[in-house]
Scaffold this active site. Structure first.
Site, short mmCIF file in Angstrom:
data_model
loop_
_atom_site.label_atom_id
_atom_site.label_comp_id
_atom_site.label_asym_id
_atom_site.label_seq_id
_atom_site.Cartn_x
_atom_site.Cartn_y
_atom_site.Cartn_z
N GLY A 115 17.32 -1.23 6.53
CA GLY A 115 18.42 -0.38 6.96
C GLY A 115 18.97 -0.80 8.32
O GLY A 115 18.60 -1.84 8.87
N LEU A 116 19.86 0.05 8.84
CA LEU A 116 20.54 -0.28 10.08
C LEU A 116 19.69 0.16 11.28
O LEU A 116 20.04 1.07 11.99
CB LEU A 116 21.91 0.42 10.09
CG LEU A 116 23.02 -0.19 10.93
CD1 LEU A 116 23.34 -1.59 10.49
CD2 LEU A 116 24.28 0.68 10.82
N HIS A 117 18.56 -0.52 11.49
CA HIS A 117 17.71 -0.15 12.62
C HIS A 117 18.21 -0.86 13.87
O HIS A 117 19.30 -1.43 13.88
CB HIS A 117 16.24 -0.45 12.32
CG HIS A 117 15.95 -1.89 12.04
ND1 HIS A 117 15.47 -2.75 13.01
CD2 HIS A 117 16.08 -2.63 10.92
CE1 HIS A 117 15.32 -3.95 12.47
NE2 HIS A 117 15.67 -3.91 11.21
N THR A 118 17.42 -0.82 14.92
CA THR A 118 17.93 -1.27 16.22
C THR A 118 18.54 -2.67 16.19
O THR A 118 19.63 -2.89 16.70
CB THR A 118 16.80 -1.24 17.26
OG1 THR A 118 16.13 0.00 17.12
CG2 THR A 118 17.34 -1.36 18.66
#
Lengths: 89, 530
Positions: A13-16
């Site tokens: 997913g769109l993590h850091t």
């Protein structure tokens, strides 16, 4: 002004780290960019904003870009999401 | 005031003569600050300075890891975060509403964390930790901007209380000795003073009302006293004592390759405790038998991005390679209590709160990242893992299950996993725990404070913490009997083994393995051979 949608395909997913890649990309351009998801609308040049979206794999983001280089930015954003930010898909 | 002698607690051996530098920024600071007039522009400047200084730090790390894409990108994200207009506007707005800079940061981050947590998926948890850590660094940076360390070079530091971060920073800036009004022999800052080999005396009553900046001070770290503005005669006396001590230190070198045995001919082994890379150097210099305890949470100074697996791996691997073929035991992060505290909510009683394995099992992504880094390091073949703050056998089983999952995924054989016995319940459950563990390590500092119910950072109850108390030694001996029966290796960690008399007592009771501050190893060998 252009509008389009992209999906998050990388497993994590769109993590850091992906959020940072996205902001690095959008910040290169002069055009303004906004991202919408689940009723939240954030500035696409702010990592703090992008991280608030908590976009997991499979979720869809709506982009709204406005400015002189909007088309170039669109192409690059689509490519970045398609490649899954270089992470496992 | 001339030749005025004051006594305190001997913390770290050695004698030093130098000019005093008062650091009055702690504790009293908050009171002083409330008296100051609030100026939003000053607060905003403080925030800007802290941000810029962190950005400069991060850029330096990027240069260091330039060839590592993953590391580079995660640190770049931190820089983006610090440069984000939302952060600047958000905090500045809060400052405009009358908040001080630190409060504004706290409020901004806790609102932000709340917003992210509301999304409730796994992804948010990882991010929340990254963000918590960044907040921690920002607040610390603001304190540093206020604390001026530029004048500490070659000075004796005089202050009310030192925390571990301060000590390391003061040391890096060249201070030669520490004297404090509060603090005790078992606090982490005392452990760090010893590991840095810097003379220190803590707990000197009314210290701050008696010393001025630039007063000359002698620290006698052997006897635990200080002399303010010594006369010529006293100075000469101490210089002689200092020379003698230096010579004695040299004489320990003879014991570097000496093996020590107990009465029945079993070998006594001295391992080292490691908090930082200086300790690693000292371990090699003093020829320790291995590394008995790496306090990984204290490596935060080396691991600038603690949640990044590759950075952890780099540091762990450097340690494992340097000590090879001798073994190294890495203790899993013991966050909480008086170490780096990442808990979201303030605890009333952090020593009895969410720390060690309790924290790890509730923050599995942190645990799994660390296990990944450590198990990758274990390819070296000399790596063991240790679980901190175990209360129940189930915690050992849980950690082993997760470690075995990680090992399978990495296709690497699972390293040995031991339990740190430091709660009375673990000591009491030793039979079951020993069955589940590959080895046992007794964390005597914590075991003692929980056994006697006396805070090891509180100087008012220091007389309750007695290393040589009969019932406490009996408790240790019981643990040893069980380990012998189950054929599990046992190692003693903590201050007890650094205390010469306690060490002799433990050796007499048949204990063979000790993990101590590396700088003490040769002296302890000499003690046993005498």
């Amino acid at each position: 002004m252009i509008e389009f949608e992209v999906s998050v395909v990388n497993r994590a997913g769109l993590h850091t780290r992906p959020a940072a890649s996205l902001v690095k990309l959008t910040s290169k351009y002069k055009s303004n960019v906004f991202i919408e998801k689940d009723g939240m609308r954030i500035n696409g040049k702010s990592i703090i904003g992008v991280m608030t979206l908590a976009a997991e794999v499979g979720s869809t983001l709506s982009f709204e870009i406005d400015g002189i280089d909007e088309n170039e930015m669109e192409t690059e954003i689509k490519e970045l999401f398609r490649s899954g930010f270089g992470e496992p898909i | 005031m001339i030749n005025h002698k004051l006594s305190g607690i001997a913390i770290s051996k050695g004698i030093v003569i130098g000019k005093a530098k008062r650091l009055d920024f702690d504790k009293n600071q908050n009171e002083l600050r409330t008296l100051n007039v609030f100026d939003p522009e000053v607060e905003k400047t403080k925030f800007d300075l802290a941000k810029n200084s962190l950005i400069i730090d991060s850029k330096r790390i990027i240069e260091k890891y330039n060839h590592k894409e993953k590391i580079k990108s995660i640190i770049e994200s931190e820089i983006m975060f610090l440069q984000d207009v939302e952060l600047t506007n958000g905090v500045n707005n809060l400052i405009n509403k009358g908040n001080r800079c630190e409060t504004a940061i706290e409020v901004f981050f806790s609102n932000y964390i709340q917003l992210i947590s509301n999304n409730g998926n796994n992804l948010s948890k990882i991010k929340v930790n990254d963000i918590q850590f960044l907040k921690h660094k920002l607040i610390q940076e603001i304190n540093d901007v206020e604390n001026d360390y530029s004048e500490v070079r070659n000075r004796v530091i005089v202050t009310s209380l030192l925390d571990t971060d301060e000590i390391l920073k003061i040391h890096e800036n060249g201070a030669i000795g520490f004297v404090t009004e509060f603090g005790s022999n078992l606090s982490h800052s005392s452990i760090i003073s010893r590991s840095l080999n810097i003379p220190a005396v803590f707990g000197v009553n009314s210290l701050l009302s008696l010393i001025k900046d630039n007063d000359e001070i002698i620290i006698d770290g052997y006897l635990g006293n200080i002399t303010i503005n010594p006369d010529k005669k006293t100075k000469k006396l101490y210089k002689e004592k200092q020379n003698k001590a230096d010579e004695e230190l040299k004489s320990y070198q003879d014991y570097k390759d000496t093996h020590v045995k107990n009465k029945i001919g079993s070998k006594i082994r001295f391992y080292s405790n490691i908090n930082n890379m200086i300790d690693l150097e000292n371990t090699l210099i003093n020829n320790a038998d291995g590394i008995g305890l790496v306090r990984t949470e204290n490596l935060v100074h080396e691991i600038e991005e603690i949640f990044e697996e590759d950075i952890q791996f780099e540091i762990y691997n450097r340690i494992a390679e340097s000590i090879y073929p001798k073994t190294v035991t890495f203790r899993l992060f013991d966050f909480g209590y008086d170490k780096l505290n990442l808990n979201d909510e303030k605890e009333n009683n952090p020593a009895l709160g969410l720390r060690g394995v309790r924290y790890l099992l509730r923050n599995k992504h942190i645990l799994e990242t660390q296990l990944n880094a450590l198990i990758r390091t274990s390819i070296n073949g000399n790596v063991k893992l240790l679980i901190p703050m175990v209360t129940f056998t189930e915690e050992v089983i849980d950690i082993k299950r997760i470690a075995s999952k990680v090992s399978n995924e990495l296709n690497i054989q699972m390293p040995k996993i031991g339990t740190m016995v430091e709660t009375p319940s673990a000591a009491s459950l030793i039979k079951q725990i020993a069955i589940e563990s590959d080895f046992i390590s007794i964390g005597t500092n914590d075991l003692m404070q929980y056994y006697f119910a006396a805070d090891r950072n509180n100087e008012h109850v220091k007389e309750f913490l007695d290393y040589r108390d009969k019932s406490f030694i009996q408790l240790l001996t019981n643990i040893k009997k069980t380990c012998d029966k189950k054929e599990k290796e046992l190692i003693i960690c903590g201050q007890i083994a650094s205390d010469e008399k306690s060490l002799m007592l433990l050796v007499k009771k048949g204990f063979l393995n000790f993990s101590v501050i590396p700088a003490r190893i040769l002296l302890l060998k000499k003690t046993l051979l005498k």
